[in-house]
Design a protein around this motif. Structure first.
Motif, PDB file in Angstrom:
ATOM      1  N   LEU A 159       0.832  -1.194   0.000  1.00 49.15           N
ATOM      2  CA  LEU A 159       0.000   0.000   0.000  1.00 49.15           C
ATOM      3  C   LEU A 159       0.870   1.249   0.000  1.00 49.15           C
ATOM      4  CD1 LEU A 159      -3.132   0.424   2.297  1.00 49.15           C
ATOM      5  CD2 LEU A 159      -1.786   2.344   1.507  1.00 49.15           C
ATOM      6  N   ARG A 160       0.547   2.201  -0.886  1.00 49.70           N
ATOM      7  CA  ARG A 160       1.230   3.485  -0.953  1.00 49.70           C
ATOM      8  C   ARG A 160       0.199   4.597  -0.913  1.00 49.70           C
ATOM      9  NH1 ARG A 160       4.531   0.256  -0.251  1.00 49.70           N
ATOM     10  NH2 ARG A 160       6.458  -0.192  -1.383  1.00 49.70           N
ATOM     11  N   TRP A 161       0.628   5.748  -0.414  1.00 47.59           N
ATOM     12  CA  TRP A 161      -0.264   6.912  -0.382  1.00 47.59           C
ATOM     13  C   TRP A 161       0.221   7.907  -1.422  1.00 47.59           C
ATOM     14  CZ3 TRP A 161      -4.781   7.068   2.165  1.00 47.59           C
ATOM     15  CH2 TRP A 161      -5.010   6.032   3.086  1.00 47.59           C
ATOM     16  N   ASP A 162      -0.560   8.055  -2.500  1.00 47.40           N
ATOM     17  CA  ASP A 162      -0.206   8.888  -3.642  1.00 47.40           C
ATOM     18  C   ASP A 162      -1.078  10.145  -3.617  1.00 47.40           C
ATOM     19  OD1 ASP A 162       0.599   9.968  -6.012  1.00 47.40           O
ATOM     20  OD2 ASP A 162       0.058   8.254  -7.258  1.00 47.40           O
ATOM     21  N   ASP A 163      -0.495  11.273  -3.191  1.00 56.16           N
ATOM     22  CA  ASP A 163      -1.244  12.522  -3.071  1.00 56.16           C
ATOM     23  C   ASP A 163      -2.488  12.339  -2.199  1.00 56.16           C
ATOM     24  OD1 ASP A 163       0.533  13.983  -4.655  1.00 56.16           O
ATOM     25  OD2 ASP A 163      -0.494  13.423  -6.502  1.00 56.16           O
ATOM     26  N   GLY A 164      -2.318  11.598  -1.094  1.00 56.74           N
ATOM     27  CA  GLY A 164      -3.409  11.409  -0.151  1.00 56.74           C
ATOM     28  C   GLY A 164      -4.399  10.334  -0.537  1.00 56.74           C
ATOM     29  N   GLU A 203       1.047   7.295   6.181  1.00 61.10           N
ATOM     30  CA  GLU A 203       1.759   6.018   6.196  1.00 61.10           C
ATOM     31  C   GLU A 203       1.690   5.344   7.557  1.00 61.10           C
ATOM     32  OE1 GLU A 203       5.113   7.452   2.894  1.00 61.10           O
ATOM     33  OE2 GLU A 203       5.619   7.306   5.022  1.00 61.10           O
ATOM     34  N   GLN A 204       1.623   6.138   8.615  1.00 60.79           N
ATOM     35  CA  GLN A 204       1.551   5.585   9.968  1.00 60.79           C
ATOM     36  C   GLN A 204       0.121   5.234  10.376  1.00 60.79           C
ATOM     37  OE1 GLN A 204       3.316   8.389  12.661  1.00 60.79           O
ATOM     38  NE2 GLN A 204       5.378   8.067  11.892  1.00 60.79           N
ATOM     39  N   GLY A 205      -0.858   5.687   9.611  1.00 60.66           N
ATOM     40  CA  GLY A 205      -2.237   5.453   9.991  1.00 60.66           C
ATOM     41  C   GLY A 205      -2.726   6.405  11.063  1.00 60.66           C
ATOM     42  N   ALA A 206      -2.177   7.631  11.101  1.00 60.18           N
ATOM     43  CA  ALA A 206      -2.617   8.622  12.087  1.00 60.18           C
ATOM     44  C   ALA A 206      -4.032   9.078  11.761  1.00 60.18           C
ATOM     45  CB  ALA A 206      -1.669   9.817  12.098  1.00 60.18           C
ATOM     46  N   VAL A 207      -4.958   8.883  12.675  1.00 60.33           N
ATOM     47  CA  VAL A 207      -6.349   9.263  12.437  1.00 60.33           C
ATOM     48  C   VAL A 207      -6.489  10.783  12.439  1.00 60.33           C
ATOM     49  CG1 VAL A 207      -8.726   9.018  13.261  1.00 60.33           C
ATOM     50  CG2 VAL A 207      -7.124   7.106  13.474  1.00 60.33           C
ATOM     51  N   ALA A 208      -5.697  11.450  13.254  1.00 61.98           N
ATOM     52  CA  ALA A 208      -5.696  12.915  13.282  1.00 61.98           C
ATOM     53  C   ALA A 208      -4.294  13.385  13.654  1.00 61.98           C
ATOM     54  CB  ALA A 208      -6.718  13.446  14.277  1.00 61.98           C
ATOM     55  N   PHE A 248      -9.338   7.572   5.346  1.00 59.00           N
ATOM     56  CA  PHE A 248      -9.119   6.157   5.607  1.00 59.00           C
ATOM     57  C   PHE A 248     -10.376   5.320   5.393  1.00 59.00           C
ATOM     58  CE2 PHE A 248      -5.549   7.220   8.862  1.00 59.00           C
ATOM     59  CZ  PHE A 248      -4.665   7.418   7.823  1.00 59.00           C
ATOM     60  N   GLY A 249     -11.546   5.943   5.469  1.00 56.93           N
ATOM     61  CA  GLY A 249     -12.791   5.187   5.355  1.00 56.93           C
ATOM     62  C   GLY A 249     -13.215   4.539   6.657  1.00 56.93           C
ATOM     63  N   LEU A 250     -12.994   5.220   7.786  1.00 58.78           N
ATOM     64  CA  LEU A 250     -13.245   4.617   9.088  1.00 58.78           C
ATOM     65  C   LEU A 250     -14.687   4.759   9.570  1.00 58.78           C
ATOM     66  CD1 LEU A 250      -9.974   5.683  10.968  1.00 58.78           C
ATOM     67  CD2 LEU A 250     -10.421   3.616   9.624  1.00 58.78           C
ATOM     68  N   ASP A 251     -15.467   5.634   8.962  1.00 57.95           N
ATOM     69  CA  ASP A 251     -16.856   5.817   9.401  1.00 57.95           C
ATOM     70  C   ASP A 251     -17.645   4.528   9.184  1.00 57.95           C
ATOM     71  OD1 ASP A 251     -16.289   8.421  10.027  1.00 57.95           O
ATOM     72  OD2 ASP A 251     -17.046   9.239   8.138  1.00 57.95           O
ATOM     73  N   ALA A 296      -8.636   1.706   4.356  1.00 59.20           N
ATOM     74  CA  ALA A 296      -7.185   1.634   4.190  1.00 59.20           C
ATOM     75  C   ALA A 296      -6.574   2.667   5.121  1.00 59.20           C
ATOM     76  CB  ALA A 296      -6.782   1.914   2.746  1.00 59.20           C
ATOM     77  N   ALA A 297      -5.718   2.216   6.042  1.00 61.26           N
ATOM     78  CA  ALA A 297      -5.099   3.119   7.015  1.00 61.26           C
ATOM     79  C   ALA A 297      -3.655   2.710   7.226  1.00 61.26           C
ATOM     80  CB  ALA A 297      -5.858   3.077   8.342  1.00 61.26           C
ATOM     81  N   GLY A 298      -2.723   3.640   7.010  1.00 55.39           N
ATOM     82  CA  GLY A 298      -1.315   3.280   7.094  1.00 55.39           C
ATOM     83  C   GLY A 298      -1.005   2.218   6.062  1.00 55.39           C
ATOM     84  N   PRO A 299      -0.376   1.095   6.466  1.00 57.43           N
ATOM     85  CA  PRO A 299      -0.113   0.008   5.525  1.00 57.43           C
ATOM     86  C   PRO A 299      -1.231  -1.032   5.510  1.00 57.43           C
ATOM     87  CG  PRO A 299       1.022  -0.440   7.562  1.00 57.43           C
ATOM     88  CD  PRO A 299       0.316   0.890   7.757  1.00 57.43           C
ATOM     89  N   ASP A 300      -2.285  -0.811   6.290  1.00 58.67           N
ATOM     90  CA  ASP A 300      -3.318  -1.822   6.502  1.00 58.67           C
ATOM     91  C   ASP A 300      -4.496  -1.691   5.556  1.00 58.67           C
ATOM     92  OD1 ASP A 300      -1.864  -2.799   8.633  1.00 58.67           O
ATOM     93  OD2 ASP A 300      -3.051  -1.755  10.154  1.00 58.67           O
ATOM     94  N   LEU A 301      -4.991  -2.850   5.104  1.00 57.61           N
ATOM     95  CA  LEU A 301      -6.264  -2.934   4.404  1.00 57.61           C
ATOM     96  C   LEU A 301      -7.248  -3.695   5.277  1.00 57.61           C
ATOM     97  CD1 LEU A 301      -5.422  -3.844   0.688  1.00 57.61           C
ATOM     98  CD2 LEU A 301      -6.210  -1.649   1.587  1.00 57.61           C
ATOM     99  N   HIS A 302      -8.435  -3.126   5.494  1.00 61.83           N
ATOM    100  CA  HIS A 302      -9.522  -3.830   6.154  1.00 61.83           C
ATOM    101  C   HIS A 302     -10.403  -4.396   5.043  1.00 61.83           C
ATOM    102  CE1 HIS A 302      -9.067  -2.257  10.409  1.00 61.83           C
ATOM    103  NE2 HIS A 302      -8.170  -1.559   9.728  1.00 61.83           N
ATOM    104  N   LEU A 303     -10.498  -5.715   4.986  1.00 65.24           N
ATOM    105  CA  LEU A 303     -11.174  -6.391   3.883  1.00 65.24           C
ATOM    106  C   LEU A 303     -12.394  -7.173   4.371  1.00 65.24           C
ATOM    107  CD1 LEU A 303      -8.030  -7.918   2.099  1.00 65.24           C
ATOM    108  CD2 LEU A 303      -9.251  -5.830   1.450  1.00 65.24           C
ATOM    109  N   ALA A 304     -13.482  -7.068   3.630  1.00 63.12           N
ATOM    110  CA  ALA A 304     -14.655  -7.906   3.872  1.00 63.12           C
ATOM    111  C   ALA A 304     -14.454  -9.200   3.104  1.00 63.12           C
ATOM    112  CB  ALA A 304     -15.926  -7.196   3.415  1.00 63.12           C
ATOM    113  N   THR A 305     -14.321 -10.304   3.811  1.00 63.40           N
ATOM    114  CA  THR A 305     -14.058 -11.592   3.197  1.00 63.40           C
ATOM    115  C   THR A 305     -15.161 -12.585   3.564  1.00 63.40           C
ATOM    116  OG1 THR A 305     -12.831 -12.701   4.985  1.00 63.40           O
ATOM    117  CG2 THR A 305     -11.616 -11.105   3.640  1.00 63.40           C
ATOM    118  N   GLY A 306     -15.093 -13.768   2.992  1.00 65.01           N
ATOM    119  CA  GLY A 306     -16.054 -14.801   3.326  1.00 65.01           C
ATOM    120  C   GLY A 306     -15.927 -15.297   4.745  1.00 65.01           C
ATOM    121  N   ARG A 307     -14.852 -14.922   5.410  1.00 59.18           N
ATOM    122  CA  ARG A 307     -14.612 -15.317   6.801  1.00 59.18           C
ATOM    123  C   ARG A 307     -14.730 -14.134   7.755  1.00 59.18           C
ATOM    124  NH1 ARG A 307     -14.385 -20.920   7.612  1.00 59.18           N
ATOM    125  NH2 ARG A 307     -13.567 -21.874   5.703  1.00 59.18           N
ATOM    126  N   GLY A 308     -15.381 -13.067   7.311  1.00 63.88           N
ATOM    127  CA  GLY A 308     -15.518 -11.889   8.148  1.00 63.88           C
ATOM    128  C   GLY A 308     -14.525 -10.815   7.758  1.00 63.88           C
TER     129      GLY A 308
END
Length: 281
Positions: free
Chosen positions: A3-8, A115-120, A202-205, A230-242
């Motif tokens: 994951l990269r952050w390209d112009d936000g 990149e660090q996933g800082a919420v604010a 990040f899409g946290l709402d 997507a926050a920092g290097p993390d992806l939160h994914l909806a999968t068949g296992r939750g």
């Protein structure tokens, strides 16, 4: 790769320079080559001379020698003292009571915070590298805040964050205390409080709690899911296992291909319940 952050904006980089946007709802599906091994990604733009095999759980994806070389030229490791660029000192908020202080080159803007996933976050000051370093140490001691927060702690609170107003208020209170401290380096210009919130970026709402975290990739393993955040290097994914969290740094060093199957067949650390355990989904 990862994951990269390209112009936000979050994008997923692949081998060969290809990039995929990571807007909410985007399908991410890849498989690790069945006979593949994870090899060191090298350091400072150079390939690993021995193509060393590295552990699947390593987020750095570097062998010991390349990790040392990369660290030896890192501002974050406090091994560079003659960088002429101006630096920002900042406060970053990751959750209630989870605030850190750090520095980043002014020319990088807010990229380091994304990149660090800082919420604010808010800037505290601007000046030469060594002055920024001294201010960072002063603030850590006086405010009793760390310079690092584990990613496991950041992930644990993303689905239960207070409203943006409360996040910014906590930052504002710390900013007021910080700029009032004695002992600031004279060459460091204090910055007024301007709280920036990344919750929307990040899409946290409305983000649902995660059921587990991908522990590592393995040869022949598959990861498939829809992007929730997507926050920092993390992806939160909806999968068949939750809902699963994938630290995309685990992808580096592997040879990956498009996945033909809709499943998750890599080790996952399950969250909640009676504890944390490793399991293959």
């Amino acid at each position: 790769m990862g994951l990269r952050w390209d112009d936000g904006v979050p994008v997923l980089g692949w081998q060969g320079g290809r990039r995929s946007g990571l807007e909410r709802g985007k399908r991410v599906a890849f498989a690790v080559v069945a006979e593949g091994v994870r090899t060191c990604v090298g350091a400072r733009g150079h390939e690993c001379p021995v193509r060393a095999v590295v552990p699947g759980r390593s987020t750095g994806a570097r062998c010991e020698e390349c990790a040392w070389l990369d660290r030896a030229h890192s501002v974050a490791a406090d091994t560079v003292a003659d960088d002429p660029r101006p630096y920002h000192v900042y406060l970053a908020w990751f959750g209630p009571g989870m605030v850190k202080v750090g520095i980043t080159a002014v020319e990088r803007g807010s990229a380091r915070l994304l990149e660090q996933g800082a919420v604010a976050f808010s800037w505290l000051g601007r000046g030469p590298l060594m002055a920024a370093r001294r201010a960072e140490e002063l603030l850590r001691a006086a405010l009793r805040v760390p310079d690092r927060i584990p990613y496991a702690d950041k992930r644990a609170v993303r689905a239960a964050l207070p409203p943006a107003e409360e996040r910014v208020t906590e930052l504002a209170d710390l900013h007021t205390r910080a700029v009032a401290l004695d002992g600031w380096p004279e060459s460091l210009e204090r910055a007024p409080f301007r709280g920036v919130d990344h919750g929307g970026v990040f899409g946290l709402d409305g983000l649902p709690p995660a059921a587990g975290v991908v522990g590592e990739l393995v040869a022949g393993g598959v990861v498939s899911g829809d992007v929730l955040a997507a926050a920092g290097p993390d992806l939160h994914l909806a999968t068949g296992r939750g809902v699963l969290v994938l630290d995309t740094r685990l992808m580096t060093g592997w040879e990956l291909t498009a996945a033909a199957r809709d499943e998750v067949t890599v080790p996952v650390r399950e969250l909640g319940g009676s504890g944390v355990q490793d399991g293959l989904f």
